[in-house]
Design an enzyme around this catalytic site. Structure first.
Site, PDB file in Angstrom:
ATOM      1  N   ASP A  14       0.693  -1.350   0.083  1.00  0.00           N
ATOM      2  CA  ASP A  14      -0.126  -0.139  -0.015  1.00  0.00           C
ATOM      3  C   ASP A  14       0.862   1.190  -0.085  1.00  0.00           C
ATOM      4  O   ASP A  14       2.096   1.074   0.388  1.00  0.00           O
ATOM      5  CB  ASP A  14      -0.801  -0.097   1.315  1.00  0.00           C
ATOM      6  CG  ASP A  14      -1.817   1.329   1.337  1.00  0.00           C
ATOM      7  OD1 ASP A  14      -2.292   1.621   0.373  1.00  0.00           O
ATOM      8  OD2 ASP A  14      -1.549   1.733   2.676  1.00  0.00           O
ATOM      9  N   ASP A  16      -0.077   4.951   0.780  1.00  0.00           N
ATOM     10  CA  ASP A  16      -0.196   5.829   2.076  1.00  0.00           C
ATOM     11  C   ASP A  16      -0.238   5.406   3.553  1.00  0.00           C
ATOM     12  O   ASP A  16      -1.090   4.511   3.514  1.00  0.00           O
ATOM     13  CB  ASP A  16      -1.651   6.660   1.728  1.00  0.00           C
ATOM     14  CG  ASP A  16      -1.656   7.624   0.447  1.00  0.00           C
ATOM     15  OD1 ASP A  16      -0.610   7.886  -0.001  1.00  0.00           O
ATOM     16  OD2 ASP A  16      -2.862   7.639  -0.013  1.00  0.00           O
ATOM     17  N   GLY A  51      -7.245   4.413   3.993  1.00  0.00           N
ATOM     18  CA  GLY A  51      -7.075   3.524   3.075  1.00  0.00           C
ATOM     19  C   GLY A  51      -8.481   3.199   2.351  1.00  0.00           C
ATOM     20  O   GLY A  51      -8.542   2.358   1.306  1.00  0.00           O
ATOM     21  N   ARG A  54     -11.661   7.688  -2.514  1.00  0.00           N
ATOM     22  CA  ARG A  54     -12.038   8.892  -2.364  1.00  0.00           C
ATOM     23  C   ARG A  54     -13.802   9.147  -2.220  1.00  0.00           C
ATOM     24  O   ARG A  54     -14.192   9.947  -1.234  1.00  0.00           O
ATOM     25  CB  ARG A  54     -11.534   9.765  -3.563  1.00  0.00           C
ATOM     26  CG  ARG A  54     -11.697  11.430  -3.461  1.00  0.00           C
ATOM     27  CD  ARG A  54     -11.307  12.034  -4.647  1.00  0.00           C
ATOM     28  NE  ARG A  54     -10.089  11.873  -5.302  1.00  0.00           N
ATOM     29  CZ  ARG A  54      -9.498  12.145  -6.324  1.00  0.00           C
ATOM     30  NH1 ARG A  54     -10.004  12.860  -7.079  1.00  0.00           N
ATOM     31  NH2 ARG A  54      -8.533  11.867  -6.546  1.00  0.00           N
ATOM     32  N   SER A 119      -5.361   5.332  -4.092  1.00  0.00           N
ATOM     33  CA  SER A 119      -5.287   6.708  -4.710  1.00  0.00           C
ATOM     34  C   SER A 119      -5.180   6.702  -6.065  1.00  0.00           C
ATOM     35  O   SER A 119      -4.203   6.069  -6.900  1.00  0.00           O
ATOM     36  CB  SER A 119      -4.132   7.394  -3.872  1.00  0.00           C
ATOM     37  OG  SER A 119      -4.024   8.629  -4.295  1.00  0.00           O
ATOM     38  N   ASN A 121      -3.897   9.522  -7.027  1.00  0.00           N
ATOM     39  CA  ASN A 121      -2.448  10.432  -7.118  1.00  0.00           C
ATOM     40  C   ASN A 121      -1.386   9.453  -6.911  1.00  0.00           C
ATOM     41  O   ASN A 121      -0.342  10.109  -6.627  1.00  0.00           O
ATOM     42  CB  ASN A 121      -2.775  11.412  -6.202  1.00  0.00           C
ATOM     43  CG  ASN A 121      -3.900  12.416  -6.560  1.00  0.00           C
ATOM     44  OD1 ASN A 121      -3.973  13.007  -7.375  1.00  0.00           O
ATOM     45  ND2 ASN A 121      -5.045  12.586  -5.451  1.00  0.00           N
ATOM     46  N   ASP A 173      -1.461  -0.446   6.276  1.00  0.00           N
ATOM     47  CA  ASP A 173      -1.690   0.157   7.400  1.00  0.00           C
ATOM     48  C   ASP A 173      -3.280   0.329   7.624  1.00  0.00           C
ATOM     49  O   ASP A 173      -3.439   0.896   8.762  1.00  0.00           O
ATOM     50  CB  ASP A 173      -0.930   1.545   7.327  1.00  0.00           C
ATOM     51  CG  ASP A 173      -1.874   2.475   6.451  1.00  0.00           C
ATOM     52  OD1 ASP A 173      -2.293   2.096   5.513  1.00  0.00           O
ATOM     53  OD2 ASP A 173      -2.014   3.523   6.870  1.00  0.00           O
TER      54      ASP A 173
END
Ligand code: BG6
Ligand code: MG
Length: 221
Positions: A14, A16, A51, A54, A119, A121, A173
């Site tokens: 992952d 972020d 996690g 959006r 994401s 991004n 996470d």
């Protein structure tokens, strides 16, 4: 318990909260939007957004408030514009401690490396971190239709890496990420408080992870 049916061939991360910590930027961006719209939104509320996509983040931020689809799209775009401004401040120094040591050890061991991030991004973040070339496959918020906790993104990345779930370990996470990886049949390493007791192995931070220990413990069952 668990044991590995074949040798470990890939690590899937992952992004972020595992490779870098963008949760604070997501929080600041959602909070700015929430404040502008008169919606209470605390740091604690933000934990529930860890996690998830959006769209799901917006739903959780709204806590049952109804808005129409055009407004939802406009708010997500606005939040993202605030978030993109924060991303401009990211540099290779924002790689979390322990990340490079683990990536280097895995490369030396001949393993394939992948990213599986919710994401949209993710590529931009990896680029700012100087890690765009460090992975053999990058799955992001555009790769699959069903976001975590569905297993689809991890399965997609494993396919790109040409490994089976049983040959790969996922580092996550977030609760939704561990659920996704486990339901896809992957080995899981949980990082940080939110994944304690959910993954096959758990560490408080990436700085504590050793490839040798992960391989040994998964093999031992
Ligand atoms: C995940 C983050 O990686 O990506 C979530 O943990 C975030 O907090 C999600 O909402 C979607 O990110 P983005 O950049 O597509 O809005
Ligand atoms: Mg995460």
């Amino acid at each position: 318990m668990f044991s590995m049916s074949s040798s470990l061939r890939a690590l899937i991360f992952d992004l972020d909260g595992v490779i870098t910590d963008t949760a604070e930027f997501h929080f600041l961006a959602w909070r700015r939007l929430a404040e502008e719209e008169g919606i209470p939104f605390t740091r604690e509320d933000n934990e529930a957004l860890r996690g998830v996509s959006r769209r799901e983040s917006l739903n959780r931020m709204l806590k049952g408030r109804a808005i129409d689809e055009a407004t939802a799209q406009a708010w997500m775009e606005r939040k993202n514009s605030y978030y993109l401004a924060y991303l401009e401040t990211i540099t290779p120094e924002h790689r979390l401690p322990g990340v490079m040591r683990l990536l280097d050890a895995a490369r030396l061991a001949g393993m394939r490396l992948g990213i599986a991030s919710a994401s949209k991004n993710a590529r931009r973040v990896l680029d700012k971190l100087g890690l765009l070339e460090a992975f053999d496959a990058i799955g992001d918020g555009y790769s699959v239709v069903n976001p975590k906790p569905a297993p689809d993104l991890f399965v997609w990345v494993a396919g790109r890496l040409a490994v089976s779930p049983q040959q790969a370990v996922v580092f996550e996470d977030a609760e939704a990420g561990i659920e996704a990886a486990r339901s896809g049949g992957f080995w899981t390493v949980g990082i940080g408080a939110a994944t304690r007791g959910l993954a096959h192995l758990h560490y408080d931070s990436m700085a504590e992870v050793s490839l040798e220990a992960v391989t040994r413990q998964l093999a031992a069952g």
